[in-house]
Scaffold this motif. Structure first.
Motif, PDB file in Angstrom:
ATOM      1  N   ILE A 114     -30.257 -16.228 -37.724  1.00 57.58           N
ATOM      2  CA  ILE A 114     -28.988 -16.521 -36.795  1.00 57.58           C
ATOM      3  C   ILE A 114     -27.618 -16.004 -37.473  1.00 57.58           C
ATOM      4  CG2 ILE A 114     -27.795 -18.264 -35.727  1.00 57.58           C
ATOM      5  CD1 ILE A 114     -30.335 -19.931 -35.529  1.00 57.58           C
ATOM      6  N   TYR A 115     -27.307 -16.255 -38.996  1.00 57.90           N
ATOM      7  CA  TYR A 115     -26.344 -15.840 -39.622  1.00 57.90           C
ATOM      8  C   TYR A 115     -26.119 -14.323 -39.521  1.00 57.90           C
ATOM      9  CZ  TYR A 115     -22.432 -16.374 -42.709  1.00 57.90           C
ATOM     10  OH  TYR A 115     -21.281 -16.271 -43.409  1.00 57.90           O
ATOM     11  N   ARG A 116     -27.469 -13.693 -40.097  1.00 53.99           N
ATOM     12  CA  ARG A 116     -27.451 -12.425 -40.101  1.00 53.99           C
ATOM     13  C   ARG A 116     -26.952 -11.658 -38.851  1.00 53.99           C
ATOM     14  NH1 ARG A 116     -32.183 -11.735 -41.604  1.00 53.99           N
ATOM     15  NH2 ARG A 116     -32.042 -12.693 -43.546  1.00 53.99           N
ATOM     16  N   ASN A 117     -27.624 -12.157 -37.679  1.00 53.42           N
ATOM     17  CA  ASN A 117     -27.492 -11.537 -36.572  1.00 53.42           C
ATOM     18  C   ASN A 117     -25.786 -11.694 -35.939  1.00 53.42           C
ATOM     19  OD1 ASN A 117     -29.966 -10.326 -36.184  1.00 53.42           O
ATOM     20  ND2 ASN A 117     -30.744 -12.351 -35.200  1.00 53.42           N
ATOM     21  N   THR A 118     -25.463 -12.794 -36.199  1.00 54.83           N
ATOM     22  CA  THR A 118     -23.770 -13.079 -35.659  1.00 54.83           C
ATOM     23  C   THR A 118     -23.022 -12.295 -36.633  1.00 54.83           C
ATOM     24  OG1 THR A 118     -24.672 -15.574 -35.502  1.00 54.83           O
ATOM     25  CG2 THR A 118     -22.299 -14.865 -35.679  1.00 54.83           C
ATOM     26  N   SER A 119     -23.446 -11.970 -37.808  1.00 53.77           N
ATOM     27  CA  SER A 119     -22.596 -11.178 -38.594  1.00 53.77           C
ATOM     28  C   SER A 119     -22.614  -9.623 -38.200  1.00 53.77           C
ATOM     29  CB  SER A 119     -22.840 -11.365 -40.145  1.00 53.77           C
ATOM     30  OG  SER A 119     -22.886 -12.551 -40.740  1.00 53.77           O
ATOM     31  N   GLU A 120     -23.713  -9.314 -37.682  1.00 53.41           N
ATOM     32  CA  GLU A 120     -23.961  -7.752 -37.172  1.00 53.41           C
ATOM     33  C   GLU A 120     -23.291  -7.792 -35.888  1.00 53.41           C
ATOM     34  OE1 GLU A 120     -27.954  -7.075 -37.031  1.00 53.41           O
ATOM     35  OE2 GLU A 120     -28.032  -7.086 -39.112  1.00 53.41           O
ATOM     36  N   ILE A 121     -23.237  -8.669 -35.027  1.00 49.96           N
ATOM     37  CA  ILE A 121     -22.637  -8.695 -33.936  1.00 49.96           C
ATOM     38  C   ILE A 121     -21.048  -8.676 -34.034  1.00 49.96           C
ATOM     39  CG2 ILE A 121     -21.845  -9.721 -31.829  1.00 49.96           C
ATOM     40  CD1 ILE A 121     -24.851 -10.954 -31.604  1.00 49.96           C
ATOM     41  N   ILE A 122     -20.461  -9.407 -34.785  1.00 47.74           N
ATOM     42  CA  ILE A 122     -19.055  -9.547 -35.222  1.00 47.74           C
ATOM     43  C   ILE A 122     -18.453  -8.243 -36.049  1.00 47.74           C
ATOM     44  CG2 ILE A 122     -17.190 -10.465 -36.577  1.00 47.74           C
ATOM     45  CD1 ILE A 122     -18.474 -12.987 -36.337  1.00 47.74           C
ATOM     46  N   ARG A 123     -19.406  -7.519 -36.865  1.00 51.95           N
ATOM     47  CA  ARG A 123     -19.012  -6.251 -37.475  1.00 51.95           C
ATOM     48  C   ARG A 123     -18.943  -5.037 -36.212  1.00 51.95           C
ATOM     49  NH1 ARG A 123     -23.157  -7.207 -41.911  1.00 51.95           N
ATOM     50  NH2 ARG A 123     -21.752  -8.295 -43.308  1.00 51.95           N
ATOM     51  N   ALA A 124     -19.910  -5.216 -35.489  1.00 54.28           N
ATOM     52  CA  ALA A 124     -20.072  -4.238 -34.338  1.00 54.28           C
ATOM     53  C   ALA A 124     -18.861  -4.343 -33.671  1.00 54.28           C
ATOM     54  CB  ALA A 124     -21.217  -4.325 -33.584  1.00 54.28           C
ATOM     55  N   SER A 125     -18.228  -5.485 -33.074  1.00 51.82           N
ATOM     56  CA  SER A 125     -17.110  -5.720 -32.300  1.00 51.82           C
ATOM     57  C   SER A 125     -15.854  -5.470 -32.976  1.00 51.82           C
ATOM     58  CB  SER A 125     -17.077  -7.257 -31.723  1.00 51.82           C
ATOM     59  OG  SER A 125     -16.916  -8.081 -32.885  1.00 51.82           O
ATOM     60  N   LEU A 126     -16.009  -5.309 -34.218  1.00 51.16           N
ATOM     61  CA  LEU A 126     -14.594  -4.998 -34.743  1.00 51.16           C
ATOM     62  C   LEU A 126     -14.878  -3.393 -35.254  1.00 51.16           C
ATOM     63  CD1 LEU A 126     -14.336  -7.683 -37.381  1.00 51.16           C
ATOM     64  CD2 LEU A 126     -12.915  -7.395 -35.623  1.00 51.16           C
ATOM     65  N   GLY A 127     -15.839  -2.765 -34.983  1.00 48.13           N
ATOM     66  CA  GLY A 127     -16.088  -1.320 -35.129  1.00 48.13           C
ATOM     67  C   GLY A 127     -16.435  -1.084 -36.559  1.00 48.13           C
ATOM     68  N   ARG A 128     -17.083  -2.003 -37.179  1.00 49.94           N
ATOM     69  CA  ARG A 128     -17.485  -1.725 -38.433  1.00 49.94           C
ATOM     70  C   ARG A 128     -19.051  -2.073 -38.648  1.00 49.94           C
ATOM     71  NH1 ARG A 128     -12.919  -5.849 -41.247  1.00 49.94           N
ATOM     72  NH2 ARG A 128     -11.366  -4.506 -40.604  1.00 49.94           N
ATOM     73  N   ALA A 129     -19.654  -1.152 -37.869  1.00 46.75           N
ATOM     74  CA  ALA A 129     -21.097  -1.335 -38.303  1.00 46.75           C
ATOM     75  C   ALA A 129     -21.737  -0.891 -39.539  1.00 46.75           C
ATOM     76  CB  ALA A 129     -21.764  -0.346 -37.011  1.00 46.75           C
ATOM     77  N   ARG A 130     -22.645  -1.263 -39.916  1.00 40.30           N
ATOM     78  CA  ARG A 130     -23.172  -0.836 -41.260  1.00 40.30           C
ATOM     79  C   ARG A 130     -22.761   0.348 -41.485  1.00 40.30           C
ATOM     80  NH1 ARG A 130     -28.916  -3.977 -42.577  1.00 40.30           N
ATOM     81  NH2 ARG A 130     -28.444  -5.850 -41.382  1.00 40.30           N
TER      82      ARG A 130
END
Length: 127
Positions: free
Chosen positions: A111-127
């Protein structure tokens, strides 16, 4: 920033609960041969998770009529056949609990990992 999100707070609480429950299971295993020792367990995460300011809503009359407002979870004795010396620890049950705890902890991390990935994607900072 992340700790203000309800989802990450819930995942953190779930991981903390898994750690606390693992400690109780370890105590049970350590006392497996202690005469008169009664096995203990914590209530499930779903039973005890409450977030201040966020109340669950009833979907129909009679739904969720009673709620326990205990702030701190309490240990409860587990039921089961005891040994002749009064010990109620079953190593098999404790192993099953350990597997369940591992699943709960893995879910919290996912849950924490997926939430972090969603936030990064919404900020335009995908891995």
């Amino acid at each position: 920033m992340f700790e203000k999100l309800q989802l990450t707070r819930m995942a953190n609480a779930m991981a903390e609960r898994a750690g606390a429950r693992l400690g109780v299971v370890a105590q049970n295993v350590a006392n497996a041969d202690t005469p008169g020792y009664k096995a203990m367990d914590l209530p499930s995460f779903a039973e005890t998770y409450q977030e201040s300011g966020t109340a669950m809503r009833a979907t129909r009359a009679g739904h969720m009529t009673s709620q326990d407002d205990a702030a701190e979870p309490v240990l409860r004795r587990t039921k089961g056949a005891g040994a002749p010396n009064g010990n109620s620890v079953s190593l098999e049950q404790e192993m099953v609990k350990t597997a369940t705890i591992r699943q709960d902890h893995d879910m919290a991390l996912a849950i924490y990992r997926n939430t972090s990935e969603i936030i990064r994607a919404s900020l335009g900072r995908a891995r």
